[in-house]
Design an enzyme around this catalytic site. Structure first.
Site: not given
Ligand code: UD1
Ligand code: CA
Length: 452
Positions: A15, A22, A99
């Protein structure tokens, strides 16, 4: 307890609509993941970055650090992401999960979170949101203890009403991650390996989950689009402005000063609107900066005055120096005490002695000017022959008449007086008048041309 930090930075951030991963988008001039890394450095020297999208660009950004990189080739969820780093994380001690796109978490908040960790307790950073949509909800039991995190997409109608959400940031004993990450399942609405499932595992094993709240909500805000990036930029700038005021600076409008780097500031500085600081800036006591100025990598001594619309880059200004309005000081400019650079003057690698003045419309590059010299309007140092650069030397107390062209290498000795409009290619000797221009003649008997 030793602390390792795992920073998740593999997500694409589609996005953002950007060529840049990002986490490399900047807040206050610094990539978001750098902010996170710098905060992490306050607790740990064992820092792991999980990279995926734009991995090479992220690695490159951190190439001057000791961070270790772990490639998450496919983004299969936050639990899967943390698991990538585990081969490098010691079996004992604590792990803090951050994060890369949540840049404003305060070190104090993280310290409190880490302090919760024992062999049998973990810490979870949670926050109350008016609009919790999209976030994992914190489910508490009848005693008010954290029981589980339920992701928005997996939540029941009742759970969706919960306004306490998971920030995603947690601290826990390393053994838990080593033991339990391999047991995560992806049988949920998103088909992902959720890090958050560790919470219910912990609870069922009798591990206490201590929820900690940040001082301010923005500490937990992440960035998914440019609008959120702009919001975090403003939060950051507001904090930075407050810090300057706490040091004793007056900001004409704290909402119109931007700091992209670090500013060390003495007391009683006055900063007008639309001033941007970049890099490392140091201001003495009583410095005044007019509106619309950019000050980058510069040191300004006590009581320096910078008038409106001035750009200062890589310069050092002694006490009581005055610059602007509309001046441009480029790298290598040094103004001694009380020197003055006025409007539409550009300087580069130039040293002005104490009390010297270049007041109007000049280019002064590769020059060394003594004390108390006066450089007239429109004077140009011709420092470049198209191949090499040469130095102009101007002695103390010299006076250079307006619109002079100083063809370097050239020397104007102390006390020399150069007539206006001179083109100098040779030394102007001390205390004498040198004029290098066509002599003025008036032609006798001249008549205006007449129409033929
Ligand atoms: C996650 C949390 C959620 C929380 C939210 C806060 C989980 C399952 N959920 O959800 O409870 O409220 O963050 O923002 O943890 N990332 C990776 N690899 C992946 C997936 C994600 O590096 O395979 C990183 C993303 O780049 C990001 C962070 O982890 O920096 C969070 O990932 P995102 O997909 O935004 O998590 P949410 O679904 O928002
Ligand atoms: Ca998110």
């Amino acid at each position: 307890m030793d602390v390792s930090v795992v920073i998740l930075a593999a997500g694409q951030g589609s996005r953002m609509k950007s060529r840049l991963p990002k986490v490399l988008h900047r807040v206050a001039g610094v990539p978001m993941a750098r902010h996170v890394y710098q905060t992490a450095c306050q607790f740990s020297s064992d820092i792991h970055l999980v990279v995926g999208h734009g991995a090479d660009q992220v690695r490159h950004e951190f190439s001057d650090t000791n961070a270790r990189f772990w490639l998450q080739a496919e983004q299969l969820g936050t639990g899967h992401a943390v698991a990538q780093a585990m081969p490098g994380v010691p079996e004992t001690g604590a792990v803090l999960v951050l994060y890369g796109d949540v840049p404003l978490t305060r070190a104090e908040t993280l310290k409190t979170l880490i302090d919760q960790v024992t062999e049998h307790t973990m810490g979870l950073l949670t926050v109350q949101l008016e609009d919790p949509a999209g976030y994992g909800r914190i489910v508490r039991d009848a005693n008010g203890q954290v029981a589980a995190i339920v992701e928005h997409k997996d939540a029941s109608a009742e759970q969706l009403a919960i306004t306490e959400v998971n920030s995603g940031i947690m601290a826990l004993p390393a053994w838990m991650l080593h033991a339990w990450l391999p047991r995560l399942q992806n049988n949920n609405a998103q088909g992902e390996y959720y890090l958050t499932d560790l919470i219910s595992m912990a609870v069922s094993e009798g591990i206490a989950v201590q929820a900690v709240q940040p001082l301010d909500v923005e500490e937990t805000l992440g960035v998914n689009n440019r609008q959120q990036l702009a919001v975090l930029e403003r939060w950051f700038q507001q904090r930075a402005a407050n810090a300057l005021m706490a040091e004793g600076a007056t900001l004409m409008d704290p909402g119109r000063v931007d700091i992209r780097g670090t500013v060390r500031i003495g007391q009683d500085c006055l900063i007008d609107v639309n001033v941007v600081f970049e890099g490392e800036v140091e201001l003495g006591t009583g410095v005044r900066i007019g509106p619309n100025c950019v000050i980058r990598n510069a040191r300004l001594g006590d009581d320096v005055v910078v008038e409106a619309n001035t750009l200062i880059d890589g310069a050092q200004l002694g006490a009581n120096a005055t610059v602007g309005p509309f001046a441009r000081l480029r790298p290598g400019t040094e103004l001694d005490e009380g020197a003055k650079v006025g409007n539409f003057v550009e300087t580069k690698k130039a040293r002005l002695g104490a009390g010297s003045k270049v007041n109007h419309l000049s280019y002064i590059g590769d020059a060394v000017i003594g004390e108390g010299a006066n450089i007239g309007a429109g004077t140009i140092t011709c420092n470049y022959d198209g191949v090499n650069k040469f130095v102009t030397e101007i002695g103390a107390g010299a006076f250079v008449g307006s619109n002079s062209t100083l063809v370097a290498p050239v020397t104007i000795e102390a006390g020399a007086f150069v007539g206006a409009g001179s083109v100098l290619t040779k030394t102007a000797p001390a205390d004498q008048l040198t004029v290098g221009r066509a002599r003025q003649v008036t032609v006798k008997g001249w008549t205006r041309p007449a129409k033929q």
